[in-house]
Design a protein around this motif. Structure first.
Motif, PDB file in Angstrom:
ATOM      1  N   UNK A  16       0.816  -1.213   0.000  1.00 52.05           N
ATOM      2  CA  UNK A  16       0.000   0.000   0.000  1.00 52.05           C
ATOM      3  C   UNK A  16       0.853   1.268   0.000  1.00 52.05           C
ATOM      4  N   UNK A  17       2.074   1.189   0.519  1.00 51.67           N
ATOM      5  CA  UNK A  17       2.970   2.334   0.393  1.00 51.67           C
ATOM      6  C   UNK A  17       3.366   2.533  -1.070  1.00 51.67           C
ATOM      7  N   UNK A  18       3.671   1.444  -1.756  1.00 49.69           N
ATOM      8  CA  UNK A  18       4.001   1.528  -3.180  1.00 49.69           C
ATOM      9  C   UNK A  18       2.813   2.098  -3.956  1.00 49.69           C
ATOM     10  N   UNK A  19       1.599   1.648  -3.652  1.00 52.15           N
ATOM     11  CA  UNK A  19       0.408   2.176  -4.334  1.00 52.15           C
ATOM     12  C   UNK A  19       0.248   3.672  -4.087  1.00 52.15           C
ATOM     13  N   UNK A  20       0.514   4.114  -2.871  1.00 55.83           N
ATOM     14  CA  UNK A  20       0.427   5.547  -2.564  1.00 55.83           C
ATOM     15  C   UNK A  20       1.447   6.341  -3.387  1.00 55.83           C
ATOM     16  N   UNK A  21       2.699   5.892  -3.390  1.00 55.82           N
ATOM     17  CA  UNK A  21       3.746   6.599  -4.136  1.00 55.82           C
ATOM     18  C   UNK A  21       3.445   6.568  -5.634  1.00 55.82           C
ATOM     19  N   UNK A  22       3.059   5.411  -6.127  1.00 53.74           N
ATOM     20  CA  UNK A  22       2.733   5.237  -7.542  1.00 53.74           C
ATOM     21  C   UNK A  22       1.605   6.191  -7.943  1.00 53.74           C
ATOM     22  N   UNK A  23       0.531   6.177  -7.162  1.00 55.01           N
ATOM     23  CA  UNK A  23      -0.601   7.059  -7.446  1.00 55.01           C
ATOM     24  C   UNK A  23      -0.219   8.531  -7.386  1.00 55.01           C
ATOM     25  N   UNK A  24       0.592   8.893  -6.409  1.00 58.55           N
ATOM     26  CA  UNK A  24       1.016  10.295  -6.266  1.00 58.55           C
ATOM     27  C   UNK A  24       1.865  10.748  -7.452  1.00 58.55           C
ATOM     28  N   UNK A  25       2.822   9.919  -7.850  1.00 57.74           N
ATOM     29  CA  UNK A  25       3.684  10.279  -8.980  1.00 57.74           C
ATOM     30  C   UNK A  25       2.879  10.445 -10.273  1.00 57.74           C
ATOM     31  N   UNK A  26       1.919   9.575 -10.479  1.00 58.35           N
ATOM     32  CA  UNK A  26       1.115   9.680 -11.696  1.00 58.35           C
ATOM     33  C   UNK A  26       0.093  10.808 -11.607  1.00 58.35           C
ATOM     34  N   UNK A  27      -0.314  11.154 -10.400  1.00 59.49           N
ATOM     35  CA  UNK A  27      -1.195  12.313 -10.222  1.00 59.49           C
ATOM     36  C   UNK A  27      -0.429  13.586 -10.589  1.00 59.49           C
ATOM     37  N   UNK A  28       0.818  13.683 -10.129  1.00 60.49           N
ATOM     38  CA  UNK A  28       1.666  14.837 -10.452  1.00 60.49           C
ATOM     39  C   UNK A  28       1.878  14.925 -11.969  1.00 60.49           C
ATOM     40  N   UNK A  29       2.095  13.783 -12.599  1.00 60.99           N
ATOM     41  CA  UNK A  29       2.312  13.747 -14.047  1.00 60.99           C
ATOM     42  C   UNK A  29       1.003  13.854 -14.832  1.00 60.99           C
ATOM     43  N   UNK A  30      -0.132  13.762 -14.128  1.00 57.55           N
ATOM     44  CA  UNK A  30      -1.462  13.820 -14.746  1.00 57.55           C
ATOM     45  C   UNK A  30      -1.629  12.728 -15.800  1.00 57.55           C
ATOM     46  N   UNK A  31      -1.218  11.508 -15.428  1.00 54.80           N
ATOM     47  CA  UNK A  31      -1.326  10.361 -16.318  1.00 54.80           C
ATOM     48  C   UNK A  31      -1.921   9.182 -15.568  1.00 54.80           C
ATOM     49  N   UNK A  32      -2.581   8.323 -16.320  1.00 51.78           N
ATOM     50  CA  UNK A  32      -3.123   7.091 -15.767  1.00 51.78           C
ATOM     51  C   UNK A  32      -1.970   6.154 -15.414  1.00 51.78           C
ATOM     52  N   UNK A  33      -2.000   5.526 -14.236  1.00 52.15           N
ATOM     53  CA  UNK A  33      -0.878   4.674 -13.832  1.00 52.15           C
ATOM     54  C   UNK A  33      -0.819   3.331 -14.548  1.00 52.15           C
ATOM     55  N   UNK A  34      -1.843   2.977 -15.289  1.00 53.85           N
ATOM     56  CA  UNK A  34      -1.824   1.740 -16.060  1.00 53.85           C
ATOM     57  C   UNK A  34      -2.340   0.527 -15.305  1.00 53.85           C
ATOM     58  N   UNK A  35      -2.396  -0.607 -16.002  1.00 58.38           N
ATOM     59  CA  UNK A  35      -2.974  -1.818 -15.418  1.00 58.38           C
ATOM     60  C   UNK A  35      -2.165  -2.405 -14.262  1.00 58.38           C
ATOM     61  N   UNK A  36      -0.874  -2.126 -14.204  1.00 58.72           N
ATOM     62  CA  UNK A  36      -0.065  -2.647 -13.093  1.00 58.72           C
ATOM     63  C   UNK A  36      -0.542  -2.120 -11.751  1.00 58.72           C
ATOM     64  N   UNK A  87     -14.722   6.233  -5.630  1.00 61.66           N
ATOM     65  CA  UNK A  87     -14.096   6.130  -6.948  1.00 61.66           C
ATOM     66  C   UNK A  87     -15.132   6.064  -8.067  1.00 61.66           C
ATOM     67  N   UNK A  88     -16.302   5.512  -7.779  1.00 57.73           N
ATOM     68  CA  UNK A  88     -17.361   5.434  -8.791  1.00 57.73           C
ATOM     69  C   UNK A  88     -17.808   6.816  -9.254  1.00 57.73           C
ATOM     70  N   UNK A  89     -17.595   7.816  -8.437  1.00 56.17           N
ATOM     71  CA  UNK A  89     -18.017   9.184  -8.767  1.00 56.17           C
ATOM     72  C   UNK A  89     -16.959   9.958  -9.544  1.00 56.17           C
ATOM     73  N   UNK A  90     -15.772   9.417  -9.669  1.00 55.48           N
ATOM     74  CA  UNK A  90     -14.678  10.120 -10.323  1.00 55.48           C
ATOM     75  C   UNK A  90     -14.196   9.341 -11.542  1.00 55.48           C
ATOM     76  N   UNK A  91     -15.047   9.258 -12.538  1.00 60.73           N
ATOM     77  CA  UNK A  91     -14.732   8.520 -13.751  1.00 60.73           C
ATOM     78  C   UNK A  91     -13.471   9.091 -14.412  1.00 60.73           C
ATOM     79  N   UNK A  92     -12.564   8.194 -14.730  1.00 60.20           N
ATOM     80  CA  UNK A  92     -11.315   8.591 -15.376  1.00 60.20           C
ATOM     81  C   UNK A  92     -10.154   8.780 -14.428  1.00 60.20           C
ATOM     82  N   UNK A  93     -10.442   9.062 -13.178  1.00 59.13           N
ATOM     83  CA  UNK A  93      -9.363   9.229 -12.190  1.00 59.13           C
ATOM     84  C   UNK A  93      -9.636   8.398 -10.938  1.00 59.13           C
ATOM     85  N   UNK A  94     -10.291   7.272 -11.142  1.00 57.81           N
ATOM     86  CA  UNK A  94     -10.583   6.379 -10.006  1.00 57.81           C
ATOM     87  C   UNK A  94      -9.308   5.992  -9.281  1.00 57.81           C
ATOM     88  N   UNK A  95      -8.234   5.821 -10.060  1.00 58.47           N
ATOM     89  CA  UNK A  95      -6.953   5.409  -9.490  1.00 58.47           C
ATOM     90  C   UNK A  95      -6.442   6.437  -8.479  1.00 58.47           C
TER      91      UNK A  95
END
Length: 120
Positions: A16-36, A87-95
Motif C-alpha cells: 500500500x505504500x508503493x500504491x500511494x507513491x505510484x498514485x502520487x507520482x502519476x497524479x503529479x504527471x497527470x497520467x493514468x498509472x496503467x494496469x499494473x 471512486x465510482x463518482x470520479x470517472x477517469x481518475x478512479x486510481x
C-alpha cells in the motif's frame, strides 16, 4: 500462524505504500498509472482479506491483542470500502482515489502492526 500473520502484515504495508507513491507520482504527471496499478491493488485487497481471516483464526485460537489492533484492521477494510464507493463518482481518475486511500491504509497498517507486536 502468528508468523504468517506478521509476514502478511509487513508485505501489506509495503504494497500500500508503493500504491500511494505510484498514485502520487502519476497524479503529479497527470497520467493514468496503467494496469499494473490495478493489479497491485487487487493483490493488496485479496491479501487484506487473507489477513483478516488469519487474524480471526488467531483470535479464535486465543491469541489476544489490544483492541486497537483490531480497530486498525477494521478501519483498513472500511477505508477501502469507502474508496470503492467514492471512486465510482470520479470517472477517469478512479486510481487517484485509491492512491490517496493507500496513504491512509498504509498508516493504519503500520499502527496495527505496531500494536500487534507490542510497540504501540
Amino acid at each position: 500462524m502468528p508468523t504468517f500473520h506478521k509476514l502478511i502484515g509487513g508485505a501489506l504495508i509495503a504494497i500500500f505504500f508503493v500504491l500511494f507513491v505510484w498514485g502520487t507520482l502519476f497524479w503529479i504527471r497527470n497520467k493514468d498509472p496503467g494496469p499494473g496499478f490495478w493489479g497491485l491493488l487487487a493483490v493488496g485487497q485479496v491479501a487484506i482479506g487473507i489477513q483478516v481471516v488469519a487474524g480471526i483464526i488467531l483470535l479464535l485460537l486465543g491469541n489476544r491483542r489490544p483492541w486497537l489492533h483490531y480497530s486498525y484492521g477494521g478501519f483498513t477494510v472500511l477505508v477501502l470500502y469507502v474508496a470503492h464507493r467514492v471512486a465510482k463518482r470520479f470517472t477517469g481518475v478512479e486510481w487517484a482515489v485509491f492512491g490517496v486511500a493507500s496513504l491512509f491504509v498504509t498508516g493504519l497498517l503500520i499502527r496495527g502492526y505496531m500494536t500487534g507486536i507490542g510497540m504501540g
